[in-house]
Scaffold this active site. Structure first.
Site, short mmCIF file in Angstrom:
data_model
loop_
_atom_site.label_atom_id
_atom_site.label_comp_id
_atom_site.label_asym_id
_atom_site.label_seq_id
_atom_site.Cartn_x
_atom_site.Cartn_y
_atom_site.Cartn_z
CB SER A 1 -0.97 -0.13 1.08
OG SER A 1 -0.17 0.01 2.48
CE1 TYR A 2 1.61 7.69 -2.31
CE2 TYR A 2 1.20 8.43 -0.11
CZ TYR A 2 1.74 8.51 -1.29
OH TYR A 2 2.36 9.65 -1.92
#
Length: 842
Positions: free
Chosen positions: A333-334
């Site tokens: 994820s980010y």
């Protein structure tokens, strides 16, 4: 509803654009390269959008920031601009990278579109890029004034679930967050440039062994360096003290004296005399208690940087680069987030199922899915992005190297956050030896919990104690006085520095790695090979001590922390952009003025640590003013200095500078030098290199750009034809490279090999009647000529087949077009620059 002008969607990176387009189109998109920018592609398909059942959609990308801010050109001349004026000078926006032509590409692709969807990274920088994209396309699009036409997609992972959810729940870009970034960029530009220009010119103009191209200052960079120097000062000022303790050796237990230490040996001798004849110790208590070692919080950026530095031996900058690559590839994820709490809608079990059959994670995941799953600890919610978690399996060659190691840590940390706590028994045994008491503490694991997957956080077997009972007699083998010394703290590790920066609000999760990299690149600190500890250099130490002497707030984290608080208020809509900007500009302008007036205090420290230019370097070429030898200063930045005239001359960097055949410049009588590196080689005059003698000769140019009409080393004497690789360049003969002759472009570095082993090569004043390219004359020695009985030949390298066969032409052209070589720098006879130019000022 069908039809419409279409939807333009823009991502922050080309790889992201491709991934998102494939997800939204179900792998049915058609891809093409941009006709304007070589860096990006366009992905097109037809599909639903809002109320439109079928509409044309296209996805493209930028490459980070579209624009950057700078001062107008007249303020970028360090020699003519007073640094104080930079606090009031206008700022202009310009393309971040003109070669990429991103604004033109966006404008072309936006033509005729009705809607814009922004898929930029979901942080403040991303919001700022959103408005840069809007500015680039608003004149080309059919943006409606009444209806909403610009949308913002919010996502945290490149997965089908996240992307489709973001596409169905589009919002709007955040103007306030964008303006907070604008304020930060302008403040950093004005403050950094003013201080950096002034102190760089001042100190590099006096000292020769600073070993740094730039003596930079930054509102974040300098406090970051301050932390490192503060620890250095603590180490240097530390005075070790001798202390003593009683050491009791037994067969089974490692006992420590309850009084711990004593700084007076005579006093300790009294205690020792009381018990030195004791043969046994008696166990007087055995205390057991159950303890827990808590599982880690969900992973945020700062913790990832800390662990990667201390555990994986990766620098913060390196870690972020790898993390961003894993994110754009869809594996995590980010990676930029401050949040340490999983969102309520995060399906932990679904994320774990990816690894239930994946070795080596399956042995930890399967028990969790079978019922041992523990609720993750609740940390802080910064309102930005969810914590960093894996989003796809990484396999094959991707597991190798840095990417694999960082991914493995992220997976293990994620599994650990939902694993049980580590449960262990802590046992404290107290033993009486005569009148003195000694103790030891041991730990025994009951349930390893999360330490099974994060093994480095587990409890060692060495911490276990042998079983004993109250009243048990333990044989004492020896009782001795041991001597010790207090030790200084060690230098900060990168992990320590990251913690300090987070604590004092120096930088953001995205910029912390950049600031640490900057102080390393500027030669302010060095990183040790083992432990990644930051050791300040003499330059870093002297700078910080100088700032502390003049104005402690220049290096203190207090000022930057206060600035960050106000920038956050802009982002939250609680503070006015102009008011905050002008407030801090004025504060730092006053600090700069005071710094300039008190620079002598800083200079006193430099005098004690560095060598003046007059005392540095080695004799090199001759000065055209006094005819004495210039000294070549080898330390960064490499430069020439005349001790008699007290003048310093910049020279080309990242290569070697030597004397060029004792030739002199006809304009100023300076002895010519020759620069060569792996990509560039050319002659230059030290004076002309710093002060261009002709209008059409740029600063920092070599003889291959000099338009002097008669100089044998100049452009007119040696140019051949225009370079086909760049619009401004000219292929120029370098006479110094014989017998390995080459024509080298004076702009882009392209070169053409020709006439191997020729003895002489000379450009002629005449031109080819067919193609107008300049003619040359080549000569060979006996036995090496490819021309049969003839040793010399004159002709055109494009039209004379015999000469053409001896030239490596494929890299430029097989035949010169008509007119090739005309104009300034193109082989023509005329052009600006004819005349005497100027001699050196005396």
């Amino acid at each position: 509803m069908t039809g419409g002008g279409g939807v333009l969607m823009v991502a922050e990176k080309p790889s992201l654009a491709e991934s998102i387009a494939k997800i939204l189109s179900g792998n049915q998109c058609h891809s093409r390269r941009s006709n304007i920018s070589k860096a990006v592609s366009v992905h097109e398909w037809t599909g639903p959008f809002l109320t439109h059942r079928s509409i044309r959609l296209k996805m493209t990308a930028v490459c980070g920031h579209v624009n950057t801010i700078d001062f107008p050109p007249k303020f970028n001349n360090w020699d003519k601009t007073d640094p104080e004026t930079l606090f009031k000078a206008p700022c202009v926006k310009k393309e971040a990278n003109e070669n990429l032509r991103i604004p033109a590409h966006l404008a072309a692709e936006a033509r005729g579109c009705d809607f814009l969807v922004l898929w930029l990274d979901c942080d403040k920088e991303g919001e700022n890029i959103c408005f840069e994209v809007i500015e680039a396309v608003e004149r080309s699009m059919n943006l409606k004034r009444k209806d909403q036409s610009v949308y913002r997609a919010k996502f945290s992972a490149i997965t089908a679930t996240d992307i489709n959810k973001a596409f169905k729940n589009l919002g709007v870009p955040n103007y306030n967050e964008s303006m907070s970034v604008e304020a930060r960029m302008e403040l950093d530009l004005r403050i950094g440039c003013a201080f950096t220009r002034y102190q760089t010119k001042f100190f590099q103009g006096k000292y020769g062994d600073l070993d740094s191209n730039l003596i930079s200052f930054g509102p974040c960079q300098t406090p970051t360096l301050g932390f490192c120097v503060e620890r250095h000062d603590q180490i240097q000022s530390f005075k070790p003290e001798t202390y003593y303790s009683l050491d009791v050796k037994t067969e089974t237990l490692r006992l420590k004296w309850n009084r711990v230490r004593c700084f007076d040996r005579d006093v300790l001798s009294v205690f020792h005399d009381d018990i030195k004849k004791e043969k046994f110790g008696k166990v007087i208590s055995v205390d057991e208690k159950e303890c827990k070692k808590s599982r880690p919080l969900p992973l945020n950026t700062v913790e990832m940087l800390r662990v990667a530095s201390s555990g994986l031996n990766m620098s913060p900058h390196q870690t972020m680069a790898v993390a961003e690559r894993l994110y754009t590839q869809g594996y995590i994820s980010y990676p930029r987030t401050e949040t340490t709490t999983y969102p309520a809608n995060f399906d932990i079990k679904d994320a774990l199922r990816m690894f239930q059959n994946k070795v080596p994670y399956s042995e930890y995941v399967q028990p969790l899915l079978s019922g041992a799953l523990t609720k993750a600890k609740k940390g802080s919610d910064a309102g930005d992005h969810p914590p960093i978690t894996p989003t796809a399996l990484l396999g094959g060659s991707d597991l190798a190297g840095e990417s694999g190691r960082l991914y493995d840590f992220i997976v293990r940390n994620f599994i650990a956050t939902v694993s049980p706590d580590c449960v262990y028994t802590q046992t404290t045994v107290t033993v009486a030896v005569g009148s003195e008491k000694f103790a030891c503490v041991g730990k025994q694991v009951i349930e390893p919990g999360f330490t099974s997957v994060l093994s480095w956080m587990g409890i060692n077997d060495e911490e276990m104690l042998s079983p004993v009972k109250v009243g048990q007699q333990i044989e004492v083998r020896d009782i001795a006085i041991t001597e010790h010394r207090t030790s200084a703290p060690d230098y900060l590790t990168e992990s320590d520095l990251i913690s300090l920066m987070e604590k004092h609000s120096i930088g953001t999760d995205a910029s912390i790695p950049v600031h640490i990299k900057n102080i390393c690149d500027r030669n302010y600190v060095t990183v040790t090979a083992t432990g990644r500890r930051l050791v300040p250099t003499s330059l870093g130490i002297v700078l910080v001590h100088g700032y502390q002497k003049v104005d402690y707030e220049l290096v203190s984290p207090v000022m930057r922390s206060a600035m960050e608080q106000q920038l956050n208020k802009i982002a939250n809509g609680e503070a006015n952009f102009d008011a905050v900007l002008q407030h801090f500009i004025e504060i730092y302008r006053r600090k700069f003025v005071y710094f300039v007036t008190t620079i002598g205090l800083v200079d006193q420290l430099f005098e004690c640590s560095f060598t003046t230019l007059a005392q540095s370097g080695r004799p090199h070429s001759r000065c055209g003013k006094c005819n004495r030898y210039l000294k070549l200063i080898d330390a960064r930045p490499i430069r020439l200095h005349c001790g008699t005239c007290n003048d310093t001359y910049s020279v080309p960097q990242a290569g070697t500078v030597r004397i060029h055949r004792e030739l002199r410049c006809p304009l100023d009588n300076f002895e010519l030098c020759y620069f060569f590196s792996s990509t560039d080689y050319y002659a230059f005059c030290p004076f002309c290199y710093n002060q261009a003698p002709f209008e059409d000769m740029g600063k920092n140019s070599g003889c291959n750009n000099c338009t002097h009409p008669t100089c044998e080393n100049g452009l007119f004497a040696n140019m051949w034809v225009a370079c086909s690789s760049c619009p401004e360049g000219t292929l120029v003969l370098d006479p110094a490279l014989g017998p390995k002759w080459k024509f080298c472009c004076n702009s882009c570095g392209l070169y053409v090999k020709l006439f191997k082993d020729a003895d002489k090569l000379r450009m002629l004043d005449s031109h080819c009647e067919q193609c107008e390219a300049r003619l040359f004359k080549v000569s060979y020695k006996e036995g090496k000529s490819p021309f049969g009985d003839s040793l010399t030949r004159e002709g055109c390298g494009f039209c004379d087949e015999q000469l053409k066969s001896l030239i490596d032409l494929p890299s430029i052209a097989s035949q010169a077009p008509r007119g090739r070589g005309g104009g300034r720098g193109r082989g023509g006879r005329g052009g600006r620059g004819r005349g005497r130019g100027r001699g050196p000022r005396r």
